[in-house]
Design an enzyme around this catalytic site. Structure first.
Site, mmCIF file in Angstrom:
data_model
loop_
_atom_site.group_PDB
_atom_site.id
_atom_site.type_symbol
_atom_site.label_atom_id
_atom_site.label_comp_id
_atom_site.label_asym_id
_atom_site.label_seq_id
_atom_site.Cartn_x
_atom_site.Cartn_y
_atom_site.Cartn_z
ATOM 1 N N HIS A 1 0.804 -1.221 0.000
ATOM 2 C CA HIS A 1 0.000 0.000 0.000
ATOM 3 C C HIS A 1 0.834 1.268 0.000
ATOM 4 C CE1 HIS A 1 -3.202 -2.743 0.363
ATOM 5 N NE2 HIS A 1 -2.754 -3.201 1.504
ATOM 6 N N ARG B 1 -7.012 15.269 0.414
ATOM 7 C CA ARG B 1 -5.770 16.026 0.616
ATOM 8 C C ARG B 1 -5.072 16.224 -0.719
ATOM 9 N NH1 ARG B 1 -4.737 10.541 1.748
ATOM 10 N NH2 ARG B 1 -3.256 9.687 0.262
HETATM 11 C C1 MV4 Z 1 -9.768 -3.791 -2.675
HETATM 12 C C2 MV4 Z 1 -9.034 -4.670 -3.489
HETATM 13 C C3 MV4 Z 1 -9.732 -5.657 -4.148
HETATM 14 N N1 MV4 Z 1 -11.068 -5.777 -3.972
HETATM 15 N N2 MV4 Z 1 -11.100 -3.953 -2.542
HETATM 16 C C4 MV4 Z 1 -6.032 -1.486 -0.814
HETATM 17 C C5 MV4 Z 1 -5.990 -0.178 -0.082
HETATM 18 C C6 MV4 Z 1 -7.380 0.187 0.174
HETATM 19 N N3 MV4 Z 1 -7.566 1.602 0.015
HETATM 20 C C7 MV4 Z 1 -8.186 -0.598 -0.795
HETATM 21 N N4 MV4 Z 1 -7.346 -1.632 -1.306
HETATM 22 C C8 MV4 Z 1 -7.842 -2.636 -2.068
HETATM 23 N N5 MV4 Z 1 -9.178 -2.799 -2.004
HETATM 24 C C9 MV4 Z 1 -11.709 -4.927 -3.174
HETATM 25 N N6 MV4 Z 1 -13.036 -5.084 -3.024
HETATM 26 C C10 MV4 Z 1 -7.672 -4.496 -3.602
HETATM 27 C C11 MV4 Z 1 -7.056 -3.482 -2.877
HETATM 28 C C12 MV4 Z 1 -5.643 -3.406 -3.034
HETATM 29 C C13 MV4 Z 1 -5.045 -2.315 -3.603
HETATM 30 C C14 MV4 Z 1 -5.787 -1.203 -3.986
HETATM 31 C C15 MV4 Z 1 -5.194 -0.130 -4.562
HETATM 32 C C16 MV4 Z 1 -3.834 -0.136 -4.740
HETATM 33 C C17 MV4 Z 1 -3.068 -1.200 -4.345
HETATM 34 C C18 MV4 Z 1 -3.658 -2.297 -3.766
HETATM 35 C C19 MV4 Z 1 -2.878 -3.370 -3.385
HETATM 36 C C20 MV4 Z 1 -3.472 -4.436 -2.828
HETATM 37 C C21 MV4 Z 1 -4.856 -4.456 -2.634
#
Ligand code: MV4
Length: 504
Positions: free
Chosen positions: A237, A294
Site C-alpha cells: 500500500h 488532501r
Molecule cells: C480492494 C481490493 C480488491 N477488492 N477492494 C487497498 C488499499 C485500500 N484503500 C483498498 N485496497 C484494495 N481494495 C476490493 N473489493 C484491492 C485493494 C488493493 C489495492 C488497492 C489499490 C492499490 C493497491 C492495492 C494493493 C493491494 C490491494
C-alpha cells in the site's frame, strides 16, 4: 478577495518545501514548523519564519494540534496548509481551525468526516448513482450477517475497516472457514490503527488497477477534474511509481470516469483539492474505492501534464476565490512519471535507512522536476515517513518519459544511506512496465526478494561522485547553520566512513 499574507505549513520534508515555493510565488510569507529532529531540515531553512513545536516523535510535534494552533497564533498566520499525512485528513483539526477563525487549506470538516468514513462514503456514492464495489452497505450489529453477505457475494471476499484506508484492517478471505479469523484479525487491526473496530465485506477484485482522478472544487461547488493518475505500482500500500495518462484508459473510459469523479465529489459536498480513487478490473469495469481528502504525494504528474499548479489553486480557493478553470479547457499534454525516492533498503525488505547523506548528486535536464526535501550533509531522521524526494519527468509520450526517467535515475547519487533508486531503475526498465501492463500485483509478482545486481553495488554512484567532486563545496547550507566537516570534504575523505549496499 483578500489573499493571505502568511501561511503556516503544518508539515515537513519535500511537501513542506513544495508548499513554501507556491507561497513565495504568490507573495505569501511561508511559516515552517519543526520538531527537535528537524532543526536543520531544508523546509526550516527555506521558510521566512520557523517555529519549534516539540520533541522528535510526531505525536508530540507534527501531530499535536494545540502546538500547531499556538504557532499559528504566535506568527499571525491566517491559514494552515497541512500537506499530506500528519493532520491533513483529520476532521477534528479542520474543525478546530474553523472555530479559531483560521483557514484550513483543504476541505471543510463535514466533507472530511464524510469521506473518512468508508461505509458512509459508499452509501453516499451509491445514492448518487456511482458504481461501488458489491458488498455490505452498513456495519452489521449481528455477526451472522457477515456469513450471509459473504455467501451472497461469493468468495473471495475482502474484510475492510470502516474507518480505514491505506490497507489497514484489510483481509482477503478465499473460503468460508477463513471468514471468522479474518474478521477477528481485521477488527483487531482496525481497533489499534483507528480506535474503531467496525469492519464490513466487499467482493474481492483480483489484480485490479488503481486509478485515481484529481479533482478541484471551490467553496461554491464549482468542480472540475484534472484527469487520472495510474498508481498500480505499489508495495504494501505504499506507492512507488505513478504516471499519467494511464496506459489502461481510452478517451471514452477517461471521460466516463472523470465525470463520475466530479459527481462523487459533488455528492460529498467536497471543496478544495481531492482525489477520487477507483479500482479498474480486468473487464475494464471501474468502481469507486475512496476519496483522498488532501493534496497527494503524486500531484506533480498531474501538474506537468495539465499545466495547472495544484498548490496555488488550493490556496486560491481556500481564500474564497471562485475556481477559474473550465472542464472544457483542460487537456492532457504528453506523459509524466514520478518515482518516489525513499531512505529505505529495497534489498533488505525496505528497512528504513536513516543517517547522514554524505554525498548528493541530483539529476538535471530538460523535462525533469525534483521535489526534494534533502541536502548533502543532512541527517535523515528515523522518526518520520522516509520519503526523501520525488523525481518527476515529462516527455512527449510514455516511451520517451520512461527513457528520460531511466536516464535521470542513472544520474542520481545518494551516498551514506540506502535509497530506492537502484530498485526504481529496475522497475522502469522492466518489460511489463514498459508495455504498460501494470496492476497492483506487479511489485509482489516481479520484485519479491529483489537484490542489487551483483558487482554493481555502488559503482555508479562512486563514478558520479568523482565526476561531480567540484560541486562539493558549492552545496547550499541553511542560513545560520555552521558548515559540517563532511560538507567541505570530498567523497574520498569520507570514503572510509560509508559502507556500500550489500556489503553489510
Ligand atoms: C480492494 C481490493 C480488491 N477488492 N477492494 C487497498 C488499499 C485500500 N484503500 C483498498 N485496497 C484494495 N481494495 C476490493 N473489493 C484491492 C485493494 C488493493 C489495492 C488497492 C489499490 C492499490 C493497491 C492495492 C494493493 C493491494 C490491494
Amino acid at each position: 478577495m483578500k489573499m493571505f499574507k502568511k501561511i503556516l505549513i503544518a508539515n515537513r520534508g519535500e511537501i513542506a518545501v513544495r508548499i513554501i515555493r507556491a507561497c513565495r510565488e504568490m507573495g505569501i510569507s511561508p511559516v515552517a514548523v519543526y520538531s527537535e529532529a528537524d532543526r536543520a531540515a531544508l523546509h526550516v531553512a527555506l521558510a521566512d519564519e520557523a517555529v519549534a513545536i516539540g520533541p522528535a516523535p510526531a505525536v508530540e510535534s507534527y501531530l499535536d494540534m494545540d502546538r500547531i494552533v499556538r504557532a499559528v497564533r504566535e506568527t499571525g498566520a491566517e491559514a494552515v496548509h497541512p500537506g499530506y499525512g500528519f493532520l491533513a485528513e483529520n476532521a477534528d483539526f479542520a474543525r478546530c481551525l474553523e472555530k479559531e477563525g483560521i483557514v484550513f487549506i483543504g476541505p471543510r470538516s463535514e466533507a472530511l468526516e464524510l469521506v473518512g468514513d468508508k461505509v458512509r462514503a459508499r452509501q453516499t456514492m451509491e445514492k448518487a448513482g456511482i458504481p461501488i464495489i458489491p458488498g455490505m452497505k452498513s456495519v452489521p450489529s449481528d455477526a451472522g450477517e457477515y456469513i450471509k453477505a459473504a455467501r451472497a457475494l461469493g468468495f473471495p471476499v475482502i474484510v475492510k475497516a470502516s474507518a480505514g484506508g491505506g490497507g489497514k484492517g484489510m483481509r482477503v478471505v478465499t473460503e468460508e472457514k477463513g471468514l471468522g479469523p479474518a474478521l477477528e484479525a481485521g477488527r483487531r487491526e482496525a481497533k489499534s490503527a483507528f480506535g474503531d473496530e467496525s469492519v464490513y465485506l466487499e467482493r474481492y477484485i483480483e489484480e485490479p488497477r488503481h486509478i485515481e482522478f484529481q479533482v478541484l472544487a471551490d467553496n461554491s461547488g464549482r468542480t472540475v477534474h484534472l484527469f487520472e493518475r495510474e498508481c498500480s505500482i505499489q508495495r504494501r500500500h505504499q506507492k512507488i511509481v505513478e504516471e499519467t495518462p494511464s496506459p489502461a484508459l481510452d478517451d471514452a473510459l477517461r471521460l466516463k470516469m472523470g465525470e463520475t469523479a466530479v459527481k462523487a465529489m459533488r455528492a460529498a459536498g467536497y471543496n478544495n483539492a481531492g482525489t477520487v480513487e477507483f479500482l479498474l478490473d480486468k473487464d475494464r469495469n471501474f468502481y469507486f474505492l475512496e476519496v483522498n481528502a488532501r493534496l497527494q504525494v503524486e500531484h506533480p504528474v498531474t501538474e506537468l501534464v495539465t499545466g495547472v499548479d495544484l498548490v496555488r489553486r488550493q490556496i486560491l480557493v481556500a481564500a474564497g476565490e471562485p475556481l477559474a478553470l473550465k472542464q472544457g479547457d483542460l487537456r492532457q499534454r504528453g506523459h509524466a512519471i514520478e518515482c518516489r525516492i525513499y531512505a529505505e533498503d529495497p534489498a533488505a525488505n525496505f528497512l528504513p535507512s536513516p543517517g547522514r547523506i554524505l554525498f548528493l548528486r541530483e539529476p538535471k535536464g530538460p523535462g525533469l522536476r525534483l521535489d526534494s526535501g534533502i541536502y548533502g550533509g543532512w541527517d535523515v531522521p528515523i522518526y518520520y515517513d522516509p520519503i526523501l524526494a520525488k523525481l518527476v519527468v515529462w516527455a512527449e509520450n510514455r516511451e520517451l518519459a520512461c527513457r528520460r526517467m531511466a536516464a535521470a535515475l542513472d544520474g542520481f547519487a545518494v551516498l551514506g544511506i540506502h535509497t530506492t533508486i537502484d530498485f526504481l531503475k529496475d522497475v522502469i526498465r522492466h518489460p511489463e512496465f514498459r508495455a504498460g501492463r501494470t496492476n497492483t500485483a506487479f511489485i509482489p509478482k516481479y520484485f519479491d526478494g529483489w537484490t542489487r545486481p551483483p558487482g554493481e553495488e555502488g559503482e555508479l554512484p562512486l563514478a558520479l561522485a568523482a565526476a561531480a567532486i567540484d560541486e562539493m563545496g558549492r552545496r547550499t547550507r541553511p542560513k545560520g547553520r555552521p558548515r559540517a566537516k563532511e560538507e567541505t570534504a570530498g567523497p574520498w575523505q569520507t570514503l572510509g566512513r560509508w559502507r556500500m549496499g550489500g556489503a553489510d
